[in-house]
Design an enzyme around this catalytic site. Structure first.
Site, PDB file in Angstrom:
ATOM      1  N   ASP A   1      -6.509  -6.228   4.814  1.00 42.31           N
ATOM      2  CA  ASP A   1      -5.903  -4.893   4.763  1.00 42.31           C
ATOM      3  C   ASP A   1      -5.889  -4.258   6.154  1.00 42.31           C
ATOM      4  O   ASP A   1      -6.938  -3.955   6.713  1.00 42.31           O
ATOM      5  CB  ASP A   1      -6.737  -4.038   3.794  1.00 42.31           C
TER       6      ASP A   1
ATOM      7  N   SER B   1       0.845  -1.200   0.000  1.00 38.62           N
ATOM      8  CA  SER B   1       0.000   0.000   0.000  1.00 38.62           C
ATOM      9  C   SER B   1       0.873   1.240   0.000  1.00 38.62           C
ATOM     10  O   SER B   1       1.658   1.464   0.924  1.00 38.62           O
ATOM     11  CB  SER B   1      -0.900   0.011   1.236  1.00 38.62           C
TER      12      SER B   1
ATOM     13  N   HIS C   1      -8.516   0.930  -3.752  1.00 37.37           N
ATOM     14  CA  HIS C   1      -9.419   0.748  -2.613  1.00 37.37           C
ATOM     15  C   HIS C   1     -10.108   2.084  -2.328  1.00 37.37           C
ATOM     16  O   HIS C   1      -9.470   3.014  -1.832  1.00 37.37           O
ATOM     17  CB  HIS C   1      -8.568   0.276  -1.418  1.00 37.37           C
TER      18      HIS C   1
ATOM     19  N   ASP D   1      -4.859   3.623  -1.860  1.00 37.22           N
ATOM     20  CA  ASP D   1      -5.920   3.979  -0.920  1.00 37.22           C
ATOM     21  C   ASP D   1      -6.469   5.372  -1.210  1.00 37.22           C
ATOM     22  O   ASP D   1      -5.784   6.373  -1.029  1.00 37.22           O
ATOM     23  CB  ASP D   1      -5.379   3.941   0.516  1.00 37.22           C
TER      24      ASP D   1
ATOM     25  N   MET E   1      -9.147   8.139  -0.168  1.00 35.35           N
ATOM     26  CA  MET E   1      -9.980   8.544   0.989  1.00 35.35           C
ATOM     27  C   MET E   1     -10.513   9.951   0.769  1.00 35.35           C
ATOM     28  O   MET E   1      -9.796  10.816   0.264  1.00 35.35           O
ATOM     29  CB  MET E   1      -9.152   8.526   2.274  1.00 35.35           C
TER      30      MET E   1
ATOM     31  N   HIS F   1      -1.354  -1.428  -4.205  1.00 35.09           N
ATOM     32  CA  HIS F   1      -2.606  -1.046  -3.526  1.00 35.09           C
ATOM     33  C   HIS F   1      -2.648   0.471  -3.338  1.00 35.09           C
ATOM     34  O   HIS F   1      -1.723   1.065  -2.792  1.00 35.09           O
ATOM     35  CB  HIS F   1      -2.659  -1.755  -2.169  1.00 35.09           C
TER      36      HIS F   1
ATOM     37  N   MET G   1     -11.338  -5.569   6.056  1.00 31.18           N
ATOM     38  CA  MET G   1     -10.506  -4.599   6.777  1.00 31.18           C
ATOM     39  C   MET G   1     -10.151  -5.187   8.140  1.00 31.18           C
ATOM     40  O   MET G   1     -11.021  -5.645   8.879  1.00 31.18           O
ATOM     41  CB  MET G   1     -11.259  -3.277   6.987  1.00 31.18           C
TER      42      MET G   1
ATOM     43  N   MET H   1     -12.227   4.376  -0.321  1.00 34.67           N
ATOM     44  CA  MET H   1     -12.836   4.655   0.989  1.00 34.67           C
ATOM     45  C   MET H   1     -13.518   6.012   0.879  1.00 34.67           C
ATOM     46  O   MET H   1     -13.070   7.014   1.442  1.00 34.67           O
ATOM     47  CB  MET H   1     -11.758   4.634   2.078  1.00 34.67           C
TER      48      MET H   1
HETATM   49  C1  DX5 Z   1      -6.155   1.809   5.764  1.00 37.74           C
HETATM   50  C2  DX5 Z   1      -5.805   1.458   4.355  1.00 37.74           C
HETATM   51  C3  DX5 Z   1      -4.699   0.468   4.247  1.00 37.74           C
HETATM   52  C4  DX5 Z   1      -3.407   0.917   4.851  1.00 37.74           C
HETATM   53  C5  DX5 Z   1      -2.820  -0.290   5.494  1.00 37.74           C
HETATM   54  O1  DX5 Z   1      -7.348   2.481   5.808  1.00 37.74           O
HETATM   55  O2  DX5 Z   1      -6.914   0.905   3.667  1.00 37.74           O
HETATM   56  O3  DX5 Z   1      -4.501   0.019   2.917  1.00 37.74           O
HETATM   57  O4  DX5 Z   1      -2.486   1.446   3.943  1.00 37.74           O
HETATM   58  O5  DX5 Z   1      -1.693   0.113   6.139  1.00 37.74           O
HETATM   59  P1  DX5 Z   1      -0.925  -0.766   7.202  1.00 37.74           P
HETATM   60  O6  DX5 Z   1      -0.424  -1.982   6.483  1.00 37.74           O
HETATM   61  O7  DX5 Z   1       0.143   0.150   7.621  1.00 37.74           O
HETATM   62  O8  DX5 Z   1      -1.879  -1.119   8.307  1.00 37.74           O
HETATM   63 ZN    ZN Z   2      -6.472  -0.129   1.656  1.00 34.72          ZN
END
Ligand code: DX5
Ligand code: ZN
Length: 232
Positions: free
Chosen positions: A186, A20, A77, A46, A48, A44, A148, A79
């Protein structure tokens, strides 16, 4: 577009690793991705929006830039609230797999259909407190279920141990119904728990902090793979 093979074609014993970029150096993102490319399966990303989760990250322009930079599949992903609004834009940007949260979709089936219609693989994600029953009816229609294992919003959080049993229960549910979709996990995954989650049924591991915050991300990724495959 890079190809994500269906789960049924995953070689036995292989675990998909998806670093990620949330924990990478955004000022040097291309180089960070290049560095892990040889040992990663997917990247990956993220996204948000500050509404579905209490943090804001990146969006389509960064996906588009990464698409030009790497041949690896982009595992995006979302969010974000009401993610159906952005499916087309992420397809155009070059996402290969688009994962939406069930908690964010009023018409989940329609969103999954639109992801497929635009030529992407479709994933659905569950927050830690959302029961598996929320995906029971959509399971035959998706390529991946993302569980998650932290509350989404931030990298570097602690793994929630109860999620291991949730993975096992999802794996059993899929086997019972003859469904082959990826189970991705994740949040808080490292060499310490990679074996445990794979043994429970995980096919794809997302890892942010344990890879990009390590002194040597390549060595960290190799160590993660070594730990993960022992669970197969
Ligand atoms: C959190 C993200 C993850 C995050 C995971 O909301 O969806 O993808 O990057 O990070 P680690 O591996 O550091 O928990
Ligand atoms: Zn993620």
């Amino acid at each position: 577009m890079a190809a994500i093979r269906p789960r049924s074609e995953l070689p036995a014993g292989h675990v998909v690793l998806a670093p990620s970029i949330l924990s990478a150096d955004f000022a040097d993102l291309g180089a960070e991705v290049d560095r892990v490319s040889h040992d990663a399966d997917w990247i990956h990303v993220d996204v948000m929006d500050g509404q579905f989760v209490p943090n804001i990250t990146i969006g389509m322009p960064v996906v588009k830039a990464l698409r030009r930079r790497t041949a690896l599949p982009l595992d995006v992903h979302l969010m974000v609230a009401d993610p159906g609004r952005f499916v087309e834009a992420f397809a155009e940007a070059g996402a290969d797999l688009l994962t939406v949260h069930v908690e964010a979709c009023v018409h989940l089936h329609r969103v999954v259909q639109s992801i497929h219609a635009l030529g992407m693989r479709a994933g659905v994600s569950l927050n830690p407190a959302t029961p598996l029953s929320a995906v029971e009816e959509i399971l035959p229609d998706v390529d991946l279920v993302l569980l998650m294992s932290v509350n989404p919003g931030f990298g570097g959080q602690q793994y929630i141990p109860a999620v291991t049993e949730k993975v096992a229960a999802l794996h059993r549910m899929m086997e019972r119904r003859g469904i082959s979709a990826y189970i991705e996990i994740d949040g808080g995954i490292s060499v310490k728990n990679a074996r445990e989650v794979v043994a429970a049924g995980v096919d794809a591991i997302v890892a942010g902090n344990s890879v990009f915050a390590a002194a040597d991300p390549v060595a960290a990724l190799k160590a993660l793979r070594a730990a993960a495959v022992t669970g197969r």
